[in-house]
Design an enzyme around this catalytic site. Structure first.
Site, PDB file in Angstrom:
ATOM      1  N   GLU A 212       0.806  -1.229   0.000  1.00  0.00           N
ATOM      2  CA  GLU A 212       0.000   0.000   0.000  1.00  0.00           C
ATOM      3  C   GLU A 212       0.837   1.277   0.000  1.00  0.00           C
ATOM      4  O   GLU A 212       0.761   2.074   0.943  1.00  0.00           O
ATOM      5  CB  GLU A 212      -0.960   0.015   1.188  1.00  0.00           C
ATOM      6  CG  GLU A 212      -1.996  -1.082   1.171  1.00  0.00           C
ATOM      7  CD  GLU A 212      -3.048  -0.900   2.265  1.00  0.00           C
ATOM      8  OE1 GLU A 212      -3.082   0.167   2.920  1.00  0.00           O
ATOM      9  OE2 GLU A 212      -3.845  -1.828   2.460  1.00  0.00           O
TER      10      GLU A 212
ATOM     11  N   GLU B   6      -5.243  -8.500   0.731  1.00  0.00           N
ATOM     12  CA  GLU B   6      -5.992  -8.205   1.962  1.00  0.00           C
ATOM     13  C   GLU B   6      -7.463  -8.035   1.624  1.00  0.00           C
ATOM     14  O   GLU B   6      -7.807  -7.431   0.609  1.00  0.00           O
ATOM     15  CB  GLU B   6      -5.504  -6.910   2.649  1.00  0.00           C
ATOM     16  CG  GLU B   6      -4.153  -7.013   3.306  1.00  0.00           C
ATOM     17  CD  GLU B   6      -3.731  -5.709   3.989  1.00  0.00           C
ATOM     18  OE1 GLU B   6      -4.615  -4.931   4.413  1.00  0.00           O
ATOM     19  OE2 GLU B   6      -2.516  -5.475   4.094  1.00  0.00           O
TER      20      GLU B   6
END
Length: 509
Positions: free
Chosen positions: A204, A416
């Site tokens: 991320e 995720e």
């Protein structure tokens, strides 16, 4: 007790053994798990895994030679920015409990365990001297994963930059970080690449750039005064500079792996990106363009350079000279610099067209879109205990379809996907384990993901987030994302939530 119930409680029994919790409660009704939707419907080589990250779970922050990261400093200097004024000093104590935790992953029936390496545990100062005890720890973790028949899926950087590099040249605000990251990656590939075949350079980069430099809610806590409570920073430029250096760091590490290690280690390398999906607020042309632009700013910001070597046109148009430029050499380095993309997906928002402003600029004004989970006061899907997370499983299908159509149908791993519940120590653990919302969340997202695969998206795996309750960044220990309950009041003992037992059943274990 019936044989089927005994079967369901095999995980609970194991947990009782490895955590010393005694006889597990047996209140789980088997009808919770009666389902024809299971692992067998997915491709044979599809990986089912679960994830964690170093700062969130390891603990042991100042033992065995680990150097401080920017999160150690941030939580120490700005406890007011953490909801419960806590830190990851203890996390879930994975550092001392990795063997029993990995055994639980195996017992659930998962294929793979995703974790990250703490850069400052390997290089306490970010470069130079290596910490042998840190190297040994990850050797032990990887060997334990393999000994349990699991596949290690390893992230090099999950936001915990060594503080020394932040002190020396302001970390990812400086292009100097690229070489230091490449050298760190080189050491890790050389040391562990004989056993690790799935590498993620960055987790991320969007979150690191945005929350660390636009709003200042993540380490290193920089932003403009008008954007947040920060001592230093510039929300109009720094997120884009940091993102640029993150992209170049990924590209340098990926090139190194491909040229120096891939032929004989035979692994793959990629990066993990995060985004909401965006639906237009109305059917107007302006809102449809706003939804597309929002997806460019959240996802294309990184996916575009990694695929095509340049930023999305919508970002170039909005930002002008505030957006760094890639040199010809950097375009070639960055373009196509992955074997797969990891994607973290949690929710979908509406996007409504908004005018571009020239005052008090931030990432959110640059998008020229108001993004919200609400439309005329109505949420896009069920609310959860986490204020930004609304349940919208269709978005995962839309996102992998977008990747297929816009980014050359890359190999994708959902790295995720999960949901949080508020921590409430006043209710008994037997009640806190009943996480029906998490079961339905994963069940529904997997159904939409399977449809995306049938529609042609090249998705090769799904990693639930997360293995255990742990340290949730600025939310501290106030939220529980785990399928394994951690008792923060009693020696961090582990208990399976209903979702762990559901997952075990889904995996036909």
């Amino acid at each position: 007790i019936s044989p089927s119930l005994l079967y369901l409680f095999s995980l609970a029994t194991l947990l009782a053994v490895v955590t010393g919790t005694g006889t597990p409660s047996q209140e789980v009704h088997p009808s919770h798990y009666a389902t024809t939707f299971n692992k067998s419907l997915f491709p044979k080589d599809f990986l089912f895994g679960i994830g964690s990250s170093a700062y969130q779970v390891e603990g042991a922050s100042n033992i065995d030679g680990r150097g401080p990261s920017i999160w150690d400093t941030f939580t120490k200097q700005h406890p007011e920015k953490i909801w419960d004024h806590s830190s990851g000093n203890i996390g879930a104590d994975f550092y001392h409990r990795y063997k029993s935790d990995i055994k639980i992953v195996k017992e659930i029936g998962l294929d793979s365990y995703r974790f990250s390496i703490s850069w400052s545990r390997i290089f306490p100062k970010g470069k130079g001297e290596v910490n042998p005890l840190g190297v040994k720890f990850y050797n032990n973790v990887i060997n334990e994963i393999l000994a349990n028949g699991l596949i290690p899926f390893v992230t090099l950087f999950h936001w915990d930059l060594p503080q020394s590099l932040e002190d020396e040249y302001k970390g990812f605000l400086s292009s100097k970080v690229v070489k230091d990251f490449e050298n760190y990656a080189d050491f890790v590939f050389k040391t562990y690449g004989d056993r690790v075949k799935h590498w993620v350079t960055l987790n991320e980069p969007f979150s690191y750039a945005l929350y660390g430099y636009n709003g200042g809610t993540f380490a290193p806590g920089r932003c403009s005064k008008y954007a947040g409570n920060c001592e230093y920073g510039d929300s109009s430029t720094e997120p884009y500079i940091v993102a640029h250096n993150l992209i170049l760091s990924h590209a340098a590490a990926a090139k190194l792996y491909k040229t120096k290690y891939q032929a004989h280690q035979k692994g793959n390398i990629g990066a993990t990106l995060v985004t909401h999906y965006f639906e237009p607020h109305s059917n107007s042309a302006a809102d449809r363009v706003a939804a597309s632009r929002a997806l460019d700013f959240f996802f294309g910001w990184f996916a575009h350079p990694l695929t095509y070597g340049h930023y999305p046109q919508s970002m170039i148009s909005s930002l002008g000279n505030r957006l760094p430029k890639f040199s010809k050499e950097e375009v070639e380095l960055t373009k196509g610099s992955y074997d797969f993309l990891g994607v973290n997906y949690y929710s979908t928002y509406y996007a409504q067209s908004a005018p571009l402003t020239t005052v008090n600029r931030t990432f959110y004004t640059d998008i020229q879109a108001n993004v919200s989970p609400l439309k005329n006061g109505a949420p896009i899907g069920p609310a959860t205990d986490l204020n930004w997370l609304y349940v919208y499983p269709k978005g995962i299908h839309s996102l992998v379809t977008h990747m297929k159509d816009v980014y050359k149908n890359p190999i994708v791993y959902i790295t995720e996907n999960g949901v949080a519940q508020s921590r409430n120590d006043s209710i008994p653990i037997s009640e806190a384990r009943k996480d029906g919302i998490r079961i339905s969340y994963h069940d529904n997202h997997l159904k939409f993901l399977l449809q995306g695969i049938k529609d042609g998206a090249n998705v090769k795996g799904y990693y639930a987030w997360s293995f255990s309750d742990s340290y949730e960044w600025d939310a501290g220990y106030t939220l529980r994302f785990g399928i394994i309950y951690v008792d923060f009041k009693d020696n961090l003992r582990r208990y399976p939530k209903y979702s762990a037992l559901w997952l075990q059943k889904f995996l036909l274990k």
